[in-house]
Design a protein around this motif. Structure first.
Motif, mmCIF file in Angstrom:
data_model
loop_
_atom_site.group_PDB
_atom_site.id
_atom_site.type_symbol
_atom_site.label_atom_id
_atom_site.label_comp_id
_atom_site.label_asym_id
_atom_site.label_seq_id
_atom_site.Cartn_x
_atom_site.Cartn_y
_atom_site.Cartn_z
ATOM 1 N N ALA A 173 1.232 -1.207 -0.183
ATOM 2 C CA ALA A 173 0.698 -0.178 -0.517
ATOM 3 C C ALA A 173 0.664 1.539 0.275
ATOM 4 C CB ALA A 173 -1.053 -0.737 1.291
ATOM 5 N N THR B 220 0.263 4.246 -2.918
ATOM 6 C CA THR B 220 -0.706 5.446 -3.998
ATOM 7 C C THR B 220 -2.265 5.754 -2.121
ATOM 8 O OG1 THR B 220 -0.743 3.826 -5.673
ATOM 9 C CG2 THR B 220 -1.952 6.142 -5.561
ATOM 10 N N GLY C 242 -1.786 10.280 -5.153
ATOM 11 C CA GLY C 242 -1.169 9.291 -5.577
ATOM 12 C C GLY C 242 0.188 8.405 -5.267
ATOM 13 N N SER C 243 1.538 8.070 -5.696
ATOM 14 C CA SER C 243 2.189 7.030 -5.926
ATOM 15 C C SER C 243 3.448 7.980 -5.132
ATOM 16 C CB SER C 243 2.244 5.741 -6.870
ATOM 17 O OG SER C 243 2.757 6.665 -7.677
ATOM 18 N N LEU D 167 -6.307 2.261 -4.671
ATOM 19 C CA LEU D 167 -5.626 1.402 -5.946
ATOM 20 C C LEU D 167 -4.951 0.406 -5.116
ATOM 21 C CD1 LEU D 167 -4.876 4.356 -8.217
ATOM 22 C CD2 LEU D 167 -6.740 3.437 -8.280
ATOM 23 N N ILE D 168 -4.837 0.105 -4.249
ATOM 24 C CA ILE D 168 -4.249 -1.175 -2.930
ATOM 25 C C ILE D 168 -4.460 -2.396 -3.839
ATOM 26 C CG2 ILE D 168 -3.276 -2.333 -1.571
ATOM 27 C CD1 ILE D 168 -2.625 0.553 -1.786
ATOM 28 N N GLY D 169 -3.647 -3.605 -4.879
ATOM 29 C CA GLY D 169 -4.154 -4.494 -4.988
ATOM 30 C C GLY D 169 -4.117 -5.363 -3.831
ATOM 31 N N LEU E 83 -8.810 -4.640 -15.498
ATOM 32 C CA LEU E 83 -7.791 -5.041 -15.512
ATOM 33 C C LEU E 83 -8.950 -5.622 -14.022
ATOM 34 C CD1 LEU E 83 -4.765 -6.653 -15.969
ATOM 35 C CD2 LEU E 83 -3.700 -4.632 -14.574
ATOM 36 N N ALA F 126 -7.148 -7.200 -10.107
ATOM 37 C CA ALA F 126 -6.448 -6.529 -9.194
ATOM 38 C C ALA F 126 -6.952 -6.780 -7.907
ATOM 39 C CB ALA F 126 -5.591 -5.528 -9.605
ATOM 40 N N LEU G 28 -8.668 -3.570 -7.123
ATOM 41 C CA LEU G 28 -8.207 -2.605 -6.411
ATOM 42 C C LEU G 28 -9.554 -2.388 -5.127
ATOM 43 C CD1 LEU G 28 -6.915 -0.438 -9.273
ATOM 44 C CD2 LEU G 28 -5.574 -2.232 -7.551
ATOM 45 N N ALA H 170 -4.575 0.367 -17.744
ATOM 46 C CA ALA H 170 -4.620 -0.029 -16.792
ATOM 47 C C ALA H 170 -2.844 -0.269 -16.145
ATOM 48 C CB ALA H 170 -5.156 -1.493 -15.654
ATOM 49 N N MET I 160 0.084 1.509 -14.070
ATOM 50 C CA MET I 160 0.294 0.738 -12.673
ATOM 51 C C MET I 160 2.371 1.745 -12.426
ATOM 52 S SD MET I 160 -0.967 -2.860 -13.405
ATOM 53 C CE MET I 160 -0.185 -3.805 -11.740
ATOM 54 N N GLU I 161 3.111 1.276 -11.790
ATOM 55 C CA GLU I 161 4.051 1.362 -11.157
ATOM 56 C C GLU I 161 4.529 2.030 -12.300
ATOM 57 O OE1 GLU I 161 5.485 0.335 -8.361
ATOM 58 O OE2 GLU I 161 6.872 1.111 -9.865
ATOM 59 N N THR J 295 3.217 6.478 -14.701
ATOM 60 C CA THR J 295 2.418 6.416 -15.608
ATOM 61 C C THR J 295 4.058 7.040 -16.676
ATOM 62 O OG1 THR J 295 2.519 8.543 -15.367
ATOM 63 C CG2 THR J 295 0.649 7.714 -15.025
ATOM 64 N N ILE K 1 5.514 10.035 -15.932
ATOM 65 C CA ILE K 1 6.313 10.337 -14.797
ATOM 66 C C ILE K 1 7.863 9.413 -15.365
ATOM 67 C CG2 ILE K 1 6.740 9.591 -12.796
ATOM 68 C CD1 ILE K 1 4.677 11.849 -12.590
#
Ligand code: FAD
Length: 370
Positions: free
Chosen positions: A115, A117, A122-123, A143-145, A191, A194, A196, A339, A343-344, A346, A349
């Protein structure tokens, strides 16, 4: 029915059975109703394989995740196992914490979550709002899988304002089940495997022995160890996306001609995928050797996102030809692939990261070999 010969032509035969199983359950895992039911998709052999990923190198993990994702990334992400929590535990956990995590997983075959994000930040791990003060954690994550299903997880938070103040803790089942945590499944379009979730911590007590990195120097346990962890995670996420794209392209190469899908373009996608796979494996090997070097993993993610952004319009252009059962997985890919950009980090970024690295004098180009 999955064509294992096509899979083997790219990857060999190692995970064929797992891939068949993941594809078999993919639609059920994905279906909206199942998100709200307690249906559990379990496969003891796959559980054991995923458990073994805890002690793998980044390269081994990337190779395995890419191949399993050829079966289905949603069903894979929904599976029990160490998830990305295992990666950060290996980076910053004490031997006792690693044993606690691994032994519990081995005994209970549970799901886990990682966890980072948050709804407001955001992350961006350096600016998190979740705070750990006086031995308790308060804050929100989203947004936590597997956030609602996990029995254990690692949560990131800050203890103050400096970069050294970003810290992580291993949460046990007892802590997760306490009334100081609210857990909710989020509505999801892409997805869905996941799962979320939204998590809220309201003064959750976390004993000091659950904090990761207490045995490390303060410089090593803060944001720097998180960045190392992200550098090791990113090639795994890229691998998931490559495996999924490869499965879609293989289906287009196998059945597309009869449906009138231009084969030359599919072969072109296939060639680019092979190149990105090589770049991603360089990223994985680099993460093992130089964990602070994020250039290759950002580059692999940028290239992959670019390719997916070419494949998707092509598929939309020929969507009317993709209606037969042969292309169920391709249609699923069209939706799920959105998705992966998020993840990890964009695409934007990652470009931002890469530009900052390129400005440095000590940067060595992945292409020049200098
Ligand atoms: C399937 C899935 C699974 C996930 N699992 C987890 C999980 O298990 N645990 C977890 O913690 N998180 C998880 N996440 C969240 C994910 O890690 C983040 O969404 C991701 O890192 C992107 O970060 P962000 O949301 O902060 O987006 P941001 O970085 O805020 O970006 C939002 C948008 O703004 C754009 N943008 C941002 N900055 C700039 C800029 N400077 N210039 C131009 N544009 C900009 C981005 O490109 C993007 O379009 C998951 C997400 C998905 C989709």
């Amino acid at each position: 029915m999955i064509n294992l010969d096509r899979y083997a032509a790219t990857y060999g035969e190692k995970y064929g059975e797992h891939i068949e199983w993941l594809r078999e359950v993919a639609t059920a895992v994905d279906s909206y109703q199942d998100i709200h039911s307690n249906t559990d998709f379990r496969n003891a052999q796959l559980d054991a394989l995923l458990l073994s990923s805890f002690s793998m190198t980044t390269e081994e993990r990337v190779r395995m995740f890419e191949q399993l994702s050829y079966g289905d990334p949603g069903a894979l992400l929904f599976s029990p196992g160490p998830s990305l929590s295992g990666v950060i535990l290996n980076e910053a956990g004490s031997e006792a914490q690693k044993a606690q995590f691994y032994d519990y997983l081995k005994e209970h075959n549970c799901r886990t979550f990682f966890a980072v994000t948050e709804p407001n930040k955001g992350s961006d791990a350096g600016r998190l709002e979740s705070r750990y003060t006086d031995g308790t954690l308060s804050g929100e994550k989203w947004l936590i899988g597997n956030g609602t299903r996990g029995d254990m997880g690692v949560v990131l938070f800050k203890t103050g304002n400096s970069p050294l103040a970003t810290r992580a803790a291993l949460l046990t089942k007892e802590m997760i089940d306490s009334p100081q945590i609210e857990r909710r499944l989020l509505k999801q379009h892409c997805l869905r495997g996941a799962r979320l979730s939204y998590l809220k911590f309201d003064a959750l007590p976390i004993p000091q022995e659950q904090l990761l990195g207490e045995h490390l120097h303060p410089c090593e346990r803060g944001l720097f160890s998180m960045i190392r962890t992200f550098n090791k995670m990113r090639p795994c996420v890229v691998g998931l996306s490559i495996g999924y794209a490869q499965a879609a392209v293989d289906l287009l190469l196998e059945h597309g001609k009869d449906a009138g899908i231009p084969q030359e373009t599919c072969r072109h996608f296939n060639t680019i995928l092979a190149t990105i796979r090589e770049v991603n494996l360089v990223a994985a090997k680099t993460a093992d050797k130089e964990p602070d070097n994020m250039a290759y993993s950002s580059l692999a993610k940028i290239e992959l996102d670019d390719l997916v952004k070419q494949i998707r319009p092509f598929l939309f252009q020929h969507f009317s030809k993709l209606q037969s059962d042969h292309f169920v997985h391709v249609r699923k890919f069209m939706r799920d692939s959105y998705a992966f950009d998020f993840m990890e980090g964009t695409h934007v970024i990652q470009k931002h990261n890469l530009v900052n690295i390129l400005k440095r004098n000590d940067y060595v180009s992945p292409w020049s070999g200098q």
